[in-house]
Scaffold this motif. Structure first.
Motif, mmCIF file in Angstrom:
data_model
loop_
_atom_site.group_PDB
_atom_site.id
_atom_site.type_symbol
_atom_site.label_atom_id
_atom_site.label_comp_id
_atom_site.label_asym_id
_atom_site.label_seq_id
_atom_site.Cartn_x
_atom_site.Cartn_y
_atom_site.Cartn_z
ATOM 1 N N THR A 1 -9.757 17.471 44.262
ATOM 2 C CA THR A 1 -10.944 17.751 43.449
ATOM 3 C C THR A 1 -10.620 18.718 42.322
ATOM 4 N N GLN A 2 -9.909 19.774 42.665
ATOM 5 C CA GLN A 2 -9.552 20.762 41.658
ATOM 6 C C GLN A 2 -8.603 20.166 40.620
ATOM 7 N N MET A 3 -7.657 19.353 41.082
ATOM 8 C CA MET A 3 -6.713 18.719 40.161
ATOM 9 C C MET A 3 -7.445 17.802 39.188
ATOM 10 N N ALA A 4 -8.364 16.984 39.708
ATOM 11 C CA ALA A 4 -9.121 16.071 38.856
ATOM 12 C C ALA A 4 -9.906 16.840 37.801
ATOM 13 N N LYS A 5 -10.484 17.968 38.217
ATOM 14 C CA LYS A 5 -11.273 18.791 37.291
ATOM 15 C C LYS A 5 -10.384 19.387 36.201
ATOM 16 N N GLN A 6 -9.210 19.845 36.593
ATOM 17 C CA GLN A 6 -8.302 20.464 35.641
ATOM 18 C C GLN A 6 -7.690 19.446 34.681
ATOM 19 N N MET A 7 -7.413 18.240 35.187
ATOM 20 C CA MET A 7 -6.733 17.228 34.386
ATOM 21 C C MET A 7 -7.679 16.455 33.454
ATOM 22 N N ALA A 8 -8.962 16.432 33.768
ATOM 23 C CA ALA A 8 -9.915 15.621 33.002
ATOM 24 C C ALA A 8 -9.887 15.922 31.503
ATOM 25 N N PRO A 9 -10.033 17.188 31.076
ATOM 26 C CA PRO A 9 -10.004 17.458 29.629
ATOM 27 C C PRO A 9 -8.639 17.186 29.007
ATOM 28 N N LEU A 10 -7.562 17.378 29.782
ATOM 29 C CA LEU A 10 -6.222 17.107 29.272
ATOM 30 C C LEU A 10 -6.019 15.610 29.061
ATOM 31 N N LYS A 11 -6.593 14.831 29.955
ATOM 32 C CA LYS A 11 -6.516 13.372 29.833
ATOM 33 C C LYS A 11 -7.263 12.894 28.593
ATOM 34 N N ILE A 12 -8.444 13.463 28.344
ATOM 35 C CA ILE A 12 -9.227 13.094 27.161
ATOM 36 C C ILE A 12 -8.462 13.455 25.883
ATOM 37 N N LYS A 13 -7.853 14.618 25.881
ATOM 38 C CA LYS A 13 -7.088 15.063 24.717
ATOM 39 C C LYS A 13 -5.898 14.151 24.479
ATOM 40 N N TYR A 14 -5.231 13.760 25.573
ATOM 41 C CA TYR A 14 -4.098 12.851 25.443
ATOM 42 C C TYR A 14 -4.540 11.502 24.883
ATOM 43 N N GLN A 15 -5.665 11.004 25.353
ATOM 44 C CA GLN A 15 -6.172 9.718 24.867
ATOM 45 C C GLN A 15 -6.449 9.780 23.364
ATOM 46 N N GLN A 16 -6.976 10.890 22.902
ATOM 47 C CA GLN A 16 -7.248 11.050 21.471
ATOM 48 C C GLN A 16 -5.947 11.053 20.670
ATOM 49 N N LYS A 17 -4.941 11.751 21.185
ATOM 50 C CA LYS A 17 -3.648 11.811 20.496
ATOM 51 C C LYS A 17 -2.983 10.434 20.454
ATOM 52 N N LEU A 18 -3.017 9.735 21.569
ATOM 53 C CA LEU A 18 -2.378 8.430 21.633
ATOM 54 C C LEU A 18 -3.082 7.425 20.730
ATOM 55 N N THR A 19 -4.410 7.475 20.714
ATOM 56 C CA THR A 19 -5.176 6.588 19.830
ATOM 57 C C THR A 19 -4.819 6.845 18.376
ATOM 58 N N GLN A 20 -4.674 8.109 18.014
ATOM 59 C CA GLN A 20 -4.303 8.459 16.637
ATOM 60 C C GLN A 20 -2.897 7.964 16.319
ATOM 61 N N LEU A 21 -1.985 8.089 17.281
ATOM 62 C CA LEU A 21 -0.613 7.624 17.089
ATOM 63 C C LEU A 21 -0.584 6.125 16.786
ATOM 64 N N ILE A 22 -1.283 5.343 17.600
ATOM 65 C CA ILE A 22 -1.311 3.890 17.402
ATOM 66 C C ILE A 22 -1.946 3.560 16.054
ATOM 67 N N ALA A 23 -3.019 4.261 15.716
ATOM 68 C CA ALA A 23 -3.702 4.021 14.441
ATOM 69 C C ALA A 23 -2.772 4.316 13.262
ATOM 70 N N ASP A 24 -1.975 5.376 13.369
ATOM 71 C CA ASP A 24 -1.059 5.728 12.283
ATOM 72 C C ASP A 24 0.076 4.713 12.165
ATOM 73 N N VAL A 25 0.532 4.184 13.288
ATOM 74 C CA VAL A 25 1.551 3.123 13.242
ATOM 75 C C VAL A 25 0.971 1.880 12.569
ATOM 76 N N HIS A 26 -0.262 1.531 12.929
ATOM 77 C CA HIS A 26 -0.919 0.382 12.315
ATOM 78 C C HIS A 26 -1.125 0.590 10.809
ATOM 79 N N GLU A 27 -1.366 1.832 10.424
ATOM 80 C CA GLU A 27 -1.569 2.104 9.004
ATOM 81 C C GLU A 27 -0.287 1.835 8.213
ATOM 82 N N VAL A 28 0.845 2.172 8.810
ATOM 83 C CA VAL A 28 2.130 1.909 8.164
ATOM 84 C C VAL A 28 2.412 0.409 8.119
ATOM 85 N N ASN A 29 2.095 -0.283 9.201
ATOM 86 C CA ASN A 29 2.340 -1.729 9.280
ATOM 87 C C ASN A 29 1.195 -2.386 10.040
ATOM 88 N N PRO A 30 0.218 -2.933 9.339
ATOM 89 C CA PRO A 30 -0.939 -3.549 10.007
ATOM 90 C C PRO A 30 -0.663 -4.934 10.576
#
Length: 303
Positions: free
Chosen positions: A141-170
């Motif tokens: 329970t504690q691990m899930a609580k601690q990891m939740a915001p980190l997971k959301i932040k990672y998802q945002q970073k990864l989404t931006q990474l893919i978007a930037d790759v697509h911008e270079v080559n769509p």
């Protein structure tokens, strides 16, 4: 009567000519009509690998080539194409650091612009740093609580990474690898680690699904479990690990394992050098999984 027969035969001949021409056109345009086609090289396929140490190739005889040369041979053997690969992997980078290179590295951007296939490894170092921040957590329970915001932040970073790759080559197809648990065969029931890996893979899968021309490549089951793939093998592995059956593992024990350099590694797909990165067999798995996913999404002429 004679004039009628003359017009009748003329009409029949015209119908034959028109019908025959229509049949010929249909036959020529039918994609199933391959009897007269000869095997040809369709084009050069440019594959760019970008990401962390799994792209760089650490762990495989220290040659830092990884799965890309293996993939190149597989594509050459499967398709009438001339594959060319370029490796832009740097060990230890998080998703945001990879993204920074995509945005600023001119050589990388030029290669991405010309690519037909872009293979990406990201997330492993993001997860490692997130776990290091929570090594003292001792409940799900504690691990899930601690990891939740980190997971959301990672998802945002990864989404931006893919978007930037697509911008270079769509136009290129992007293949995003998942991650794996390198210590699973030693700490089989350490649910804290396995759960975190599953969550990160879920992010990678969701991000790939949400982005155009982006596909998820799952390597978790094979590289985590190694040669212990069947139910019987899994049961045997758990029996061997009775002393490590706790859900939460002392991080010092994991660190000690990863720093041990010898010629013994329990997972047949991982390197004996660091017990973390794939060996040649492991990189073969990555190449084969990627090749299969490519096969599902391209229409290149097969041999």
């Amino acid at each position: 009567m004679h004039r009628f027969l003359k017009w009748f035969f003329a009409l029949v001949i015209l119908m034959i000519i028109v019908g025959g021409g229509w049949f010929w056109l249909q036959h020529q345009s039918d994609p199933k009509n391959t009897q007269q086609r000869k095997p040809i090289v369709l084009k050069t396929v440019r594959v760019v690998g970008v990401g962390d140490s799994l792209t760089q190739g650490i762990g495989y005889d220290n040659d830092h080539q990884g799965y890309l040369p293996i993939l190149k041979n597989q594509l050459r053997q499967t398709y009438y194409v001339k594959p060319k690969t370029v490796n832009f992997g740097i060990g230890g980078e998080r998703s945001d650091q990879i993204d920074r290179r995509v945005q600023t590295n001119k050589k990388l951007r030029r290669s991405l612009q010309r690519a037909n296939v872009i293979a990406l490894t990201a997330g492993g170092n993001d997860l490692l740093q997130s776990l290091e921040k929570n090594i003292m957590v001792n409940s799900d329970t504690q691990m899930a609580k601690q990891m939740a915001p980190l997971k959301i932040k990672y998802q945002q970073k990864l989404t931006q990474l893919i978007a930037d790759v697509h911008e270079v080559n769509p136009h290129a197809q992007i293949y995003l690898f998942g991650i794996y648990n390198p210590v699973y065969v030693y700490f089989t029931n350490a649910t804290m680690i396995s759960s975190a890996v599953d969550q990160w893979n879920q992010v990678n899968r969701q991000v790939a699904k949400s982005q155009p021309q982006t596909h998820f490549v799952n390597v978790n089951g094979t590289l985590s479990h190694g040669q212990y793939q069947s139910a019987n093998a899994q049961a045997k592995l758990k029996a061997e690990n009775q002393q490590n059956n706790q859900e939460f593992v002392d991080p010092g024990r994991v660190e000690k394992l990863l720093k041990t350099q010898n010629n013994k590694e329990k997972n047949a797909y991982l390197s004996t050098e660091d017990h973390f990165h794939p060996n040649k067999k492991g990189y073969n798995v990555m190449a084969s999984k990627l090749s299969s996913e490519i096969q599902n999404n391209v229409n290149w002429r097969k041999r």
